[in-house]
Scaffold this motif. Structure first.
Motif, PDB file in Angstrom:
ATOM      1  N   GLN A  28      44.892 -20.024   8.132  1.00 47.93           N
ATOM      2  CA  GLN A  28      45.112 -18.959   9.164  1.00 47.93           C
ATOM      3  C   GLN A  28      44.148 -18.235   8.474  1.00 47.93           C
ATOM      4  OE1 GLN A  28      46.658 -18.419  11.887  1.00 47.93           O
ATOM      5  NE2 GLN A  28      45.009 -16.360  11.330  1.00 47.93           N
ATOM      6  N   LYS A  29      43.628 -18.291   7.433  1.00 46.88           N
ATOM      7  CA  LYS A  29      43.032 -17.729   6.678  1.00 46.88           C
ATOM      8  C   LYS A  29      40.973 -18.246   7.056  1.00 46.88           C
ATOM      9  CE  LYS A  29      44.720 -13.992   3.948  1.00 46.88           C
ATOM     10  NZ  LYS A  29      44.739 -13.811   4.324  1.00 46.88           N
ATOM     11  N   VAL A  30      40.882 -19.428   7.066  1.00 45.39           N
ATOM     12  CA  VAL A  30      39.649 -20.409   7.677  1.00 45.39           C
ATOM     13  C   VAL A  30      39.628 -19.395   9.495  1.00 45.39           C
ATOM     14  CG1 VAL A  30      38.682 -22.467   8.345  1.00 45.39           C
ATOM     15  CG2 VAL A  30      39.786 -21.541   5.468  1.00 45.39           C
ATOM     16  N   ILE A  31      41.181 -19.560   9.826  1.00 49.70           N
ATOM     17  CA  ILE A  31      40.559 -19.325  11.263  1.00 49.70           C
ATOM     18  C   ILE A  31      40.155 -18.784  11.810  1.00 49.70           C
ATOM     19  CG2 ILE A  31      41.804 -19.583  13.391  1.00 49.70           C
ATOM     20  CD1 ILE A  31      43.307 -21.292  12.810  1.00 49.70           C
ATOM     21  N   GLU A  32      40.797 -17.170  10.710  1.00 43.83           N
ATOM     22  CA  GLU A  32      39.845 -15.427  10.364  1.00 43.83           C
ATOM     23  C   GLU A  32      38.551 -15.372  10.072  1.00 43.83           C
ATOM     24  OE1 GLU A  32      43.413 -13.464   8.289  1.00 43.83           O
ATOM     25  OE2 GLU A  32      44.928 -14.078  10.302  1.00 43.83           O
ATOM     26  N   LEU A  33      37.973 -16.438   9.451  1.00 44.63           N
ATOM     27  CA  LEU A  33      36.784 -16.107   8.660  1.00 44.63           C
ATOM     28  C   LEU A  33      35.936 -15.948   9.698  1.00 44.63           C
ATOM     29  CD1 LEU A  33      35.390 -16.607   6.092  1.00 44.63           C
ATOM     30  CD2 LEU A  33      34.964 -18.854   6.503  1.00 44.63           C
ATOM     31  N   ARG A  34      35.206 -14.521   9.656  1.00 44.03           N
ATOM     32  CA  ARG A  34      33.651 -14.765  10.175  1.00 44.03           C
ATOM     33  C   ARG A  34      32.744 -14.285   9.125  1.00 44.03           C
ATOM     34  NH1 ARG A  34      35.331 -16.776  13.796  1.00 44.03           N
ATOM     35  NH2 ARG A  34      35.468 -16.657  15.741  1.00 44.03           N
ATOM     36  N   PRO A  35      31.135 -14.198   9.372  1.00 38.35           N
ATOM     37  CA  PRO A  35      29.960 -13.521   8.546  1.00 38.35           C
ATOM     38  C   PRO A  35      30.561 -12.072   8.001  1.00 38.35           C
ATOM     39  CG  PRO A  35      29.795 -15.605  10.444  1.00 38.35           C
ATOM     40  CD  PRO A  35      31.014 -14.234  10.640  1.00 38.35           C
ATOM     41  N   SER A  36      30.011 -11.484   6.885  1.00 36.76           N
ATOM     42  CA  SER A  36      30.075 -10.384   6.711  1.00 36.76           C
ATOM     43  C   SER A  36      28.569 -10.022   6.423  1.00 36.76           C
ATOM     44  CB  SER A  36      30.199 -10.187   5.616  1.00 36.76           C
ATOM     45  OG  SER A  36      30.291  -8.866   4.858  1.00 36.76           O
ATOM     46  N   THR A  37      28.110  -8.131   6.956  1.00 32.76           N
ATOM     47  CA  THR A  37      26.810  -7.981   6.725  1.00 32.76           C
ATOM     48  C   THR A  37      27.030  -6.873   5.759  1.00 32.76           C
ATOM     49  OG1 THR A  37      28.091  -6.155   8.649  1.00 32.76           O
ATOM     50  CG2 THR A  37      27.224  -8.267   9.640  1.00 32.76           C
ATOM     51  N   GLU A  38      28.075  -7.306   5.124  1.00 29.53           N
ATOM     52  CA  GLU A  38      27.531  -6.221   3.704  1.00 29.53           C
ATOM     53  C   GLU A  38      27.694  -7.147   2.227  1.00 29.53           C
ATOM     54  OE1 GLU A  38      27.592  -2.576   4.580  1.00 29.53           O
ATOM     55  OE2 GLU A  38      28.219  -3.259   6.558  1.00 29.53           O
ATOM     56  N   ASP A 366      18.571 -22.181  -7.930  1.00 29.43           N
ATOM     57  CA  ASP A 366      17.770 -21.295  -7.654  1.00 29.43           C
ATOM     58  C   ASP A 366      17.519 -20.828  -5.576  1.00 29.43           C
ATOM     59  OD1 ASP A 366      16.620 -19.657  -9.233  1.00 29.43           O
ATOM     60  OD2 ASP A 366      14.252 -20.410  -9.169  1.00 29.43           O
ATOM     61  N   SER A 367      18.465 -21.451  -5.431  1.00 23.80           N
ATOM     62  CA  SER A 367      17.587 -21.093  -3.908  1.00 23.80           C
ATOM     63  C   SER A 367      18.202 -19.453  -3.677  1.00 23.80           C
ATOM     64  CB  SER A 367      18.618 -21.832  -2.764  1.00 23.80           C
ATOM     65  OG  SER A 367      17.787 -23.501  -3.062  1.00 23.80           O
ATOM     66  N   GLU A 368      17.847 -19.277  -2.426  1.00 28.40           N
ATOM     67  CA  GLU A 368      18.195 -17.100  -2.713  1.00 28.40           C
ATOM     68  C   GLU A 368      18.011 -17.134  -0.679  1.00 28.40           C
ATOM     69  OE1 GLU A 368      16.346 -13.276  -3.321  1.00 28.40           O
ATOM     70  OE2 GLU A 368      15.431 -15.071  -3.798  1.00 28.40           O
ATOM     71  N   MET A 369      19.602 -16.900  -0.630  1.00 27.35           N
ATOM     72  CA  MET A 369      19.290 -16.622   0.414  1.00 27.35           C
ATOM     73  C   MET A 369      19.864 -15.013   0.861  1.00 27.35           C
ATOM     74  SD  MET A 369      20.161 -19.648   1.988  1.00 27.35           S
ATOM     75  CE  MET A 369      20.301 -19.146   3.654  1.00 27.35           C
ATOM     76  N   ALA A 370      19.316 -14.676   2.563  1.00 26.19           N
ATOM     77  CA  ALA A 370      19.122 -13.553   2.855  1.00 26.19           C
ATOM     78  C   ALA A 370      20.778 -12.786   3.319  1.00 26.19           C
ATOM     79  CB  ALA A 370      18.316 -12.719   3.853  1.00 26.19           C
ATOM     80  N   VAL A 371      21.215 -11.258   3.155  1.00 23.34           N
ATOM     81  CA  VAL A 371      22.644 -10.669   4.560  1.00 23.34           C
ATOM     82  C   VAL A 371      21.441  -9.809   5.315  1.00 23.34           C
ATOM     83  CG1 VAL A 371      24.124 -10.111   4.450  1.00 23.34           C
ATOM     84  CG2 VAL A 371      23.942 -11.128   1.773  1.00 23.34           C
ATOM     85  N   TYR A 372      21.632 -10.523   6.626  1.00 20.78           N
ATOM     86  CA  TYR A 372      20.910  -9.867   7.812  1.00 20.78           C
ATOM     87  C   TYR A 372      22.318  -9.364   8.369  1.00 20.78           C
ATOM     88  CZ  TYR A 372      16.863 -13.613   6.928  1.00 20.78           C
ATOM     89  OH  TYR A 372      16.303 -13.911   6.746  1.00 20.78           O
ATOM     90  N   LYS A 373      21.668  -7.714   8.659  1.00 16.43           N
ATOM     91  CA  LYS A 373      22.794  -7.440   9.448  1.00 16.43           C
ATOM     92  C   LYS A 373      23.483  -7.990  10.912  1.00 16.43           C
ATOM     93  CE  LYS A 373      23.043  -3.421   7.359  1.00 16.43           C
ATOM     94  NZ  LYS A 373      24.589  -3.220   6.061  1.00 16.43           N
ATOM     95  N   GLN A 374      21.956  -8.600  11.637  1.00 15.70           N
ATOM     96  CA  GLN A 374      22.059  -9.571  12.878  1.00 15.70           C
ATOM     97  C   GLN A 374      21.878 -10.806  13.145  1.00 15.70           C
ATOM     98  OE1 GLN A 374      22.612  -5.950  16.218  1.00 15.70           O
ATOM     99  NE2 GLN A 374      20.744  -5.513  14.914  1.00 15.70           N
ATOM    100  N   VAL A 375      21.986 -11.777  13.686  1.00 17.27           N
ATOM    101  CA  VAL A 375      21.198 -13.262  13.192  1.00 17.27           C
ATOM    102  C   VAL A 375      21.742 -13.036  15.170  1.00 17.27           C
ATOM    103  CG1 VAL A 375      21.179 -15.505  12.784  1.00 17.27           C
ATOM    104  CG2 VAL A 375      22.374 -13.685  11.132  1.00 17.27           C
ATOM    105  N   PHE A 376      20.571 -13.251  15.866  1.00 19.09           N
ATOM    106  CA  PHE A 376      20.442 -13.897  16.963  1.00 19.09           C
ATOM    107  C   PHE A 376      19.831 -15.754  17.481  1.00 19.09           C
ATOM    108  CE2 PHE A 376      19.408  -9.615  16.547  1.00 19.09           C
ATOM    109  CZ  PHE A 376      20.729  -8.639  17.559  1.00 19.09           C
TER     110      PHE A 376
END
Length: 786
Positions: A28-38, A366-376
Motif C-alpha cells: 500500500q505504501k508503494v501504491i501511494e508513493l509520489r515524488p516529493s518537491t521538498e 558520485d552521481s548527483e541529481m536535482a530536486v525540481y519543483k516541477q517536471v514536464f
C-alpha cells in the motif's frame, strides 16, 4: 504531474518495486508513493533507503515475515466487535513480527554499533504487546483452531463430545458389522448428515431400524437413517457441541476485549511496520537494479555517470553519461529517428522522479541529481482521436500548457520538438520554444531530427549538442550518447550499405548545398575526434590503474624486505653476542689454567699468558658493519627522545621527526605530511640533530614563527612559490632540520616540475624524492638537506 508520471512509465517502475515488499502494508505504501518537491524530505527518504541498504548488505534481509494488515481487526475490536480465531492469530503473528523486527534493529545499533538513526527511530515507535500475544497463542494454535487448554470448561465439554462420539460410533459399527443387517445396507459405513451420525439403508428396509431419515441418494435407492438406538446419544452430542460453540464464542470475545485495550498501539505498530517494509523494499530494489544513492541539490544540476533505464534489460541497456545544469542548461539531442534519443530522454526523466521519491537510482557512485519543483514532459505521439487533433496539434497543446507553468525550478523534456509540420516552420518554432524555456531558467533536454537545430548550441551560451551514435556497418544504433557532437544524417551511408547504386547517391549529394555538406563533414570529424579521445582516455586509465597496483605491490614487498632484514640483523647480533661470550669464557678458562701451572712451579712466563690472551681476543668473532649499525641504533634508543629527533614508528615501520613532546609518554611525530600522536614505547630513536645556536625562527609568508617541517605551496602563483621554496630551505637549515616536505599538489604539474628543478640546483639539498603512499604521493616532494 499525472501525465508526466504516465509518459515516463513511473507506474511500471513501481510495479518492479512492489515485487520486493513483504506484506500488504508495504504494498500500500508503494501504491501511494509520489515524488516529493521538498529537498529536505527527499534527503530524509534517501537516507532511510541508504540505511536499509546497509542492513541488506550486512545481513541479507530484515525479518519481516508474519506481518499482515490487521487494521480492520483492530478497528472492529476497538468498537466492541468480536474477532474470529483466524483474525486473532493474525494479530498475534503481527505483534510477534513487530517485536522481532524491533529487536533486530536495536541489536544492530546498540550491540553492533551501526549508524542507523532513522530505522532506529521507527523501530522505537513499535510497542511490544507481549501480554496480548501470549494470551492469544495460549488459546489458539497457528491454524486458527481454539485449543482445549483455552479454558477448563472447554476442556470438559470437548471430553464429553469425544465420549458421545465414541459411544455413537461403537453402536453404529456393531450394526454395520452384523451379518443380519449387512444385507439391509447399501454400504457398511458410518457417515454424517445434518451433523448427525447415520448409516446408508436400502429403500426396502426402511422400517427395519426405526429412527429418523435425514437424506437419500440421488436415485432414491438409499436412505441415510439415524437408527432409533442412537437418537438419544446424537441429541446429547449436539447439546455438547452447542455448549462448546458458546464457550468458544466467550473465549474469543474475551480475547477481542484484550485486543480492544491495545487497539491504538496496534494501529501505530501497523503504520510503522508498513513504513519499514516499504523502506526495506526500496533497498532490495536498489540492490536488484544496482542502484546507488545520489547527491542531491536544488540548483537544477544533474550529473549522471553510467546511467541505465531500470525498465530495460540490464544486460542489453547501454549506460549513458550526462551532465545538465552546470555549464549548460539546454541539451539538444539531434540525429535521425534511431530510437536512442527517446530512451535517453526517458532515462533522465524517470531517474529524476525516482530520486525525488527517495529511491536510489541506477548510476555509478558520485552521481548527483536535482530536486525540481516541477517536471514536464512532451514525449510520444499522444494523438487524441476524440478531439480530432493531429500529431502536431496534440504536441503543441501540451507544449502550450507547459510554457504556462515552467520556471527556473523546472525540468522540461521535449521529444521530437516541432515534429508533425513543415520542417522549416517546425525548426523555427523549436528554436523559439527552446530560447523561451532557457530564458525562464529551466533545465531542458530536447530531441529533434531537424538539421537546422544542429547549429543551435553553437550559437547559444548555456546550450550543447548531443547525439546517439549509429553504427553504419550493422545498421543499428549503439545507444551511446555523444555529448558535444550533433547527430548527422546517415541516409547516404545506409543507402550505400544496402546496395543503392553509387551513381544515384552521387546525384543526391549534388542536390545538397555546400553549407550542409560542410556541416556533415564537421560532425563526422567531431565524432572521430571524440571516439579517439575516449579510447586514449580508457588506455590512460588502464595504465594508471596498473601503475597504482604495481606501486602498492612494490611498497608491500619493500615493507616485507625491511622486516626480514631487521629480523636477520637481530638474529646475527644474537649469534655474534653468544659467540663473544663463549670465546671470553674459554679465554678466561685457558688463562686460569696457565696461572695454575705457574703457581705449581711449571715454567710458564707472563708473556706467554699475555700472548695467549691476545690470541684468544683475536679469535673473538667481529661484528659486521650492519651488526654495528644495529648496536648503534639500539644504543640511541636507550637515550631519551626529544623534539627534533629522527625516529622510527615501529607499528608503521615508517621514519619521521619528533615535532613536540605532549607528555612523558607521548610525542607528536611527523611522517611526511602527516602528523600523529605516538606512544614513547612505539618509537625508536634513529638520529639526533646537532645543536645549533641560531634560534630556529624564520619569517615565512610575512610572519615570524617556528619553522614547520613542511611547506604548503598549493594555491600559490608559480613565481611566488619559487621564492617561498628558496626562503624555506634557508630557514629549515637554520632550524636544524635534516628532512622537510614541500607540498605542491598534482594539478597541471607545472608547480611540481618547477620545485624539482629548483631543488636539483640548490647547493644545500642533498636529495629529493616523491612522497610515498603515506606521504602524499606525487603531490609532495620529500627533501633531504645537507
Amino acid at each position: 504531474m499525472e501525465r508526466v508520471i504516465r509518459v515516463l512509465e513511473y507506474e511500471k517502475m513501481k510495479q518492479q518495486l512492489r515485487e520486493h515488499v513483504a506484506s500488504s502494508l508495504g504494498r500500500q505504501k508503494v501504491i501511494e508513493l509520489r515524488p516529493s518537491t521538498e529537498i529536505e524530505e527527499v534527503e530524509e527518504w534517501q537516507a532511510e533507503t541508504a540505511e536499509a541498504a546497509t542492513v541488506i548488505r550486512l545481513k541479507g534481509q530484515a525479518p519481516l515475515g508474519g506481518i499482515s494488515d490487521i487494521t480492520p481487526h483492530a478497528k472492529r475490536a476497538k468498537i466492541g466487535g468480536s474477532l474470529s480465531a483466524s483474525e486473532l492469530i493474525e494479530i498475534a503473528s503481527t505483534i510477534y513480527g513487530g517485536r522481532r523486527l524491533k529487536k533486530f534493529i536495536q541489536t544492530m545499533v546498540e550491540e553492533e554499533e551501526l549508524e542507523l538513526p532513522r530505522l532506529y527511530e521507527h523501530a522505537e515507535r513499535i510497542e511490544v504487546l507481549t501480554d496480548v500475544e501470549r494470551s492469544i497463542k495460549q488459546c489458539i494454535d497457528d491454524n486458527g483452531h481454539v485449543l482445549d487448554s483455552a479454558s477448563p470448561a472447554l476442556r470438559t465439554i470437548r471430553q464429553q463430545v469425544r465420549s458421545y462420539e465414541s459411544g455413537i460410533r461403537t453402536k453404529l459399527d456393531s450394526i454395520t458389522r452384523s451379518s443380519s443387517t449387512q444385507k439391509m445396507l447399501s454400504d457398511a459405513i458410518v457417515t454424517i448428515r445434518n451433523e448427525r451420525f447415520v448409516i446408508p439403508v436400502k429403500q426396502e428396509y426402511r422400517g427395519a431400524f426405526g429412527g429418523i431419515v435425514h437424506d437419500q441418494s440421488a436415485s432414491g435407492a438409499t436412505l441415510f437413517i439415524e437408527p432409533q438406538a442412537i437418537v438419544t446419544l446424537n441429541n446429547q452430542l449436539q447439546e455438547a457441541k452447542s455448549r462448546e460453540a458458546r464457550e468458544i464464542e466467550r473465549i474469543l470475545a474475551a480475547l477481542s476485549a484484550e485486543v480492544a485495550e491495545v487497539a491504538d498501539a496496534l494501529l501505530v505498530n501497523i503504520d510503522v511496520l508498513g513504513t519499514l517494509d516499504f523502506i526495506f523494499a526500496k533497498a532490495h530494489y536498489a540492490k536488484a537494479i544496482k542502484a546507488t544513492k545520489p547527491r542531491l541539490n536544488e540548483k537544477g544540476y544533474i550529473l549522471m555517470k553510467k546511467a541505465r533505464h531500470p525498465l530495460l534489460d540490464k544486460d542489453e541497456v547501454v549506460p549513458i553519461d550526462l551532465e545538465l545544469g552546470g555549464d549548460y542548461r539546454s541539451l539538444i539531442i539531434t540525429g535521425p529517428n534511431t530510437g536512442g534519443k527517446t530512451v535517453t530522454l526517458k532515462t533522465v526523466g524517470l531517474l529524476t522522479l525516482m530520486s525525488q521519491s527517495g529511491l536510489h537510482v541506477p548510476v555509478e557512485e558520485d552521481s548527483e541529481m536535482a530536486v525540481y519543483k516541477q517536471v514536464f514532459a512532451d514525449i510520444g505521439d499522444e494523438q487524441s482521436i476524440e478531439q480530432s487533433l493531429s500529431t502536431f496539434s496534440s504536441h503543441m497543446t501540451n507544449i502550450v500548457s507547459i510554457l504556462d507553468k515552467v520556471d527556473f525550478q523546472s525540468l522540461v523534456l521535449f521529444d521530437e520538438l516541432g515534429a508533425g509540420t513543415d520542417p522549416t516552420e517546425g525548426a523555427a518554432l523549436a528554436i523559439s520554444i527552446l530560447d523561451d524555456v532557457y530564458e525562464r531558467g529551466a533545465s531542458v533536454v530536447a530531441t529533434t531530427h531537424y538539421s537546422e537545430l544542429k547549429g543551435y548550441a553553437y550559437n547559444r551560451a548555456g546550450a550543447i549538442n548531443a547525439s546517439v551514435e549509429f553504427d553504419v556497418e550493422t545498421l543499428r544504433p549503439t545507444y551511446r550518447l555523444l555529448i558535444g557532437v550533433p547527430g548527422r544524417s546517415n541516409a547516404f551511408a545506409i543507402s550505400r550499405r544496402l546496395g543503392l547504386d553509387e551513381r544515384i547517391i552521387e546525384k543526391a549529394k549534388e542536390q545538397i548545398d555546400n553549407e550542409t555538406n560542410q556541416i556533415e563533414n564537421m560532425i563526422e570529424a567531431l565524432e572521430s575526434s571524440q571516439k579517439s579521445a575516449e579510447s586514449e582516455w580508457e588506455d590512460a586509465e588502464k595504465i594508471r590503474a596498473e601503475a597504482e597496483q604495481l606501486r602498492a605491490e612494490l611498497a608491500r614487498q619493500l615493507e616485507a624486505f625491511e622486516q626480514e632484514r631487521e629480523a636477520l640483523l637481530k638474529e646475527a647480533e644474537e649469534k655474534a653476542a653468544k659467540a663473544v661470550n663463549d670465546a671470553r669464557e674459554e679465554a678466561e678458562l685457558i688463562i686460569a689454567e696457565l696461572r695454575d701451572m705457574q703457581k705449581q712451579g711449571l715454567a710458564v712466563k707472563e708473556h706467554q699468558i699475555i700472548d695467549a690472551k691476545k690470541h684468544l681476543e683475536e679469535a673473538t668473532p667481529k661484528l659486521t658493519a650492519k651488526q654495528k649499525k644495529v648496536k648503534k641504533i639500539a644504543a640511541k634508543a636507550q637515550r631519551s627522545i626529544a623534539p627534533g629527533d629522527e625516529v622510527k614508528v615501529l607499528s608503521f615501520g615508517q621514519k619521521g621527526f619528533v615535532t613536540d613532546k605532549i607528555n612523558d609518554n607521548e610525542f607528536q611525530v611527523q611522517i611526511g605530511i602527516m602528523k600523529m600522536k605516538v606512544n614513547k614505547d612505539d618509537l625508536q630513536l634513529l638520529d639526533r640533530p646537532k645543536q645549533v645556536e641560531t634560534k630556529p625562527l624564520a619569517t615565512v609568508r610575512g610572519s615570524e614563527h617556528h619553522v614547520k617541517a613542511e611547506l604548503d605551496l598549493r594555491g600559490e602563483r608559480y613565481e611566488d612559490a619559487m621564492l617561498l621554496v628558496e626562503k624555506y630551505i634557508d630557514d629549515a637549515l637554520l632550524a636544524g632540520y635534516h628532512q622537510v616536505s614541500i607540498i605542491h599538489g598534482k594539478g597541471s604539474g607545472a608547480l611540481r616540475k618547477g620545485v624539482k628543478q629548483l631543488l636539483k640546483k640548490h647547493p644545500h639539498v642533498k636529495s629529493e624524492r616523491d612522497g610515498g603512499m603515506n606521504e602524499g604521493g606525487l603531490g609532495n616532494t620529500v627533501v633531504e638537506l645537507k
